[in-house]
Structures are given as structure tokens and as C-alpha cells.
Design an enzyme around this catalytic site. Structure first.
Site, short mmCIF file in Angstrom:
data_model
loop_
_atom_site.label_atom_id
_atom_site.label_comp_id
_atom_site.label_asym_id
_atom_site.label_seq_id
_atom_site.Cartn_x
_atom_site.Cartn_y
_atom_site.Cartn_z
N THR A 1 0.79 -1.23 0.00
CA THR A 1 0.00 0.00 0.00
C THR A 1 0.83 1.28 0.00
O THR A 1 0.27 2.38 -0.05
CB THR A 1 -0.93 0.04 1.22
N LYS A 2 2.15 1.15 0.04
CA LYS A 2 2.99 2.35 0.06
C LYS A 2 3.07 2.99 -1.33
O LYS A 2 2.70 2.39 -2.33
CB LYS A 2 4.40 1.98 0.55
N ASN A 3 3.57 4.23 -1.37
CA ASN A 3 3.72 4.93 -2.66
C ASN A 3 4.46 4.07 -3.67
O ASN A 3 4.10 4.01 -4.85
CB ASN A 3 4.49 6.24 -2.47
#
Length: 375
Positions: free
Chosen positions: A186-188
Site C-alpha cells: 500500500t505504500k507509494n
């Protein structure tokens, strides 16, 4: 009206499915699943992106922090200053090396550690500061590095939520002694599983981290220290290589979405919008609002708003419902309720709205108008 998730990884995958599937099949066909040129190529590309000399990949952001602390010889009897308003991994890594996390309250506008309070927490046992670039917002690293230099402290940047963010024109992860990154999906910049990396300008530190992540070994079957198994596998490295080429575009899209939210939601009563700190580049890993209860300082108002949004198909998240100093595991540290009032208040008020690069304007409107209806 459609359901809007906090993050839509399936939508992102559709955009890059062809190169990802080709890369994964190439690795499966090669039979080389651990290490190899795919991993080293990604490390070099990520180092170039962050503008550091060295990048060492590992299997999670938690391990990145742990390996950074180990490389700096921080351990039993040492203290490390950080924020109580963050995911537990930040402090957990400090405990894993035998040191003690020391908390400092946060700034109410940025959600980051209140840099003006750091000096008051420094003792003869203090060895390092871990500033957390929370939600994609960079900490004022100019002040942090000045304090570190004054007291001869190490700085480990927790960049888990801020890949691509900048302070004073420099990428986070290139300013402190070491940067620690997470590639949680879910991180950039997210893998299709766990992953992490450590960045540094110091080749000696990088060599030690490489040794520690390979069971304390530089030469196979010769072990000079007690290490861990913390490798980024080749499939994740290949996927991250592809996603890295999209990262700046995705971060720009996040910034546009944040600006749109600011316009659609301003002004509204009983609502505080997130602010980007002057001097930094925010990459909006989360778009986190505050919903202060005008009657009393409880989370009831926030939770009611969240429940109403969910009934409208708008799924929001709470990062984080309980600050670290009040977590059961940290009761032995002796912190009391009320000791970090900003963190405690914010935990009762924060709500993260849907935020991902492919969020359409219609969906942004749906979120904003739904929130207006609730308020």
C-alpha cells in the site's frame, strides 16, 4: 454510486500488468529467485533515485530500521528518540536491538515529531533520532540534523510512507545517516508482498548492513556476527523496478488529488484538513483529516462519521487509534496518559480518506460530498 476503497491495488495492477507479468515469468524461467542481477539492478536504480551512494534491499521496512540500528552499534543501555504517533515498527526496531525508545510529542499540523521538543528529551544515553516522515510529509530535517550534529547523534530517517518526498530539495532517505524504506504493497512504491531498503552515503555502513542481512556473513559459510535472513526476492525487485519508473507520476497524481480534496472540503465546520509544510515536498501516502469533537475529546464523533461514510460506500482508515506510549507493550516505560497530549488528541480525531493515484475526479467528489453530508 460505487464503493471506494482506501487503496485500489487491482486498479494499479491493470495499468502495469503486461510488463509485470513479463518480468515475473522471466524470473520464474531463469530459476534464480533469490539475489542476482535483478536485485542488484534495483538497488542501484533506487540509490540513484534517492541520490545516495548505497542502497541495500531487505525484506521489510521493519528490518530496514533494525538493520540500520544494528549497523550503528545501537543496543542495550542506549536511547533512541522518536514519535509516539506512528506504526509500532518504528519503536519496535529499537527494542529489538535492546535499546529504549524515548517518545517526543508531535506537531498538530504536520503529525510529525515536534522538532522543537527533541532537545529536551536528550540524555547521556541518547544515541540516535528516528524522525518519521508520516503520511508522506517530510520532517524539518534541517533542524533535526542541526540537533544531531550538536549532540553527536545518529539520524535514521523512517521513510516508510514517504518514498519520493523531499526536504529542502533533497529526497528523504538521503539527509540523515541512514534512510529506512518500506515497500509494503500500500505504500507509494509498493511491492506485491513485503519488501524494504536501507539507503546511505556511507559505504562502510552499507557493507555492514549487507553482512547483517545475510546471517552475519560476507563470505558464504563464514559468519562474523549474529545476523538475520532479510533478503528482497528477485520477483519483488523486478516488480519494484517497473513501479519505480512510474513513481514520480503517481506522486504527482496524489498531489493533484490532495489539492482537489482541499478545494472540495474547504471550508467545512468541525474539520481540519492536512497541511503541507513549507520547505518540503509532500507525497500524500495518506490524506488524513482531523475531526475534532466540539463537546469533548473523544473518538466517538470521528467513529460516527467513519461509520456513516462506510454506509455510503466510502471506506476510510484510522492511522493510528492508540499512540505508542499507551500501548500495552510499552507500559513498562512509565509513560502516563496525558504526557503527550497532541498525539493522544490526534489519535481520537484522525481519519484517512481514500487516496491512490487512479482515484477519479468523480470518486473524489463522491468522497467529499459524502463527508459534507456527514458533517
Amino acid at each position: 454510486m460505487t464503493n471506494i476503497p482506501p487503496v485500489d491495488l487491482a486498479r494499479q495492477y491493470k495499468l502495469i500488468s503486461t510488463p509485470v507479468e513479463t518480468a515475473v515469468l522471466d524470473i520464474l524461467s531463469s530459476g534464480r529467485y533469490i539475489g542476482g542481477t535483478v536485485v542488484t539492478d534495483f538497488e542501484q536504480q533506487f540509490a540513484d533515485y534517492i541520490k545516495v551512494r548505497e542502497c541495500v534491499s531487505c525484506n521489510s521496512g521493519t528490518d530496514a530500521l533494525y538493520l540500520a540500528l544494528r549497523a550503528l552499534n545501537i543496543g542495550k543501555g542506549d536511547e533512541v528518540i522518536t514519535s509516539p504517533f506512528t506504526f509500532i515498527a518504528t519503536a519496535e526496531a529499537v527494542n529489538l536491538v535492546g535499546a529504549t525508545p524515548i517518545f517526543v510529542d508531535i506537531d498538530p499540523d504536520t503529525f510529525n515529531i515536534d522538532v522543537d521538543q527533541i532537545e529536551s528529551a536528550i540524555t547521556p544515553k541518547t544515541k540516535a533520532i528516528i524522525p518519521v516522515h508520516l503520511f508522506g510529509q517530510p520532517v524539518n530535517m534541517t533542524q533535526v540534523m542541526e540537533i544531531a550534529q550538536k549532540y553527536n547523534l545518529f539520524v535514521i530517517e523512517d521513510c516508510a510512507q514517504a518514498t519520493g518526498a523531499e526536504w529542502d530539495g533533497k529526497k528523504v532517505g538521503s539527509i540523515g545517516h541512514i534512510g529506512a524504506f518500506s515497500f509494503f504493497p500500500t505504500k507509494n512504491l509498493g511491492a506485491c508482498g513485503d519488501g524494504g531498503a536501507v539507503t546511505t552515503h556511507d559505504s562502510t555502513l552499507a557493507a555492514k548492513i549487507k553482512m547483517l542481512k545475510e546471517h552475519g556473513s560476507r563470505v558464504r559459510y563464514c559468519h562474523e556476527d549474529i545476523g538475520v535472513n532479510s533478503r528482497l526476492d528477485a520477483i519483488q525487485a523486478a516488480i519494484l523496478q517497473i513501479k519505480l519508473s512510474y513513481l514520480d507520476r503517481w506522486n504527482e497524481q496524489r498531489e493533484e488529488i490532495a489539492k482537489c480534496y482541499q478545494t472540495l472540503l474547504s471550508p467545512l465546520p468541525y474539520l481540519q484538513l492536512p497541511q503541507a509544510l513549507s520547505g518540503g515536498k509532500h507525497v500524500w501516502n495518506q490524506y488524513t483529516i482531523r475531526l475534532p469533537d466540539q463537546q469533548q475529546d473523544t473518538q466517538l464523533y470521528r467513529d460516527l462519521v467513519r461509520e456513516k461514510l462506510q454506509k455510503m460506500g466510502i471506506i476510510s482508515m484510522i492511522y493510528y487509534p492508540l499512540p505508542l506510549h499507551l500501548q500495552p507493550v510499552y507500559q513498562n516505560l512509565g509513560y502516563q496518559k496525558g504526557q503527550f497530549p497532541v498525539s493522544e488528541t490526534v489519535c481520537n480525531q484522525v481519519l484517512s480518506l481514500p487516496m491512490f493515484p487512479d482515484l477519479t475526479f468523480e470518486e473524489q467528489q463522491q468522497v467529499a460530498y459524502g463527508l459534507k453530508d456527514c458533517l
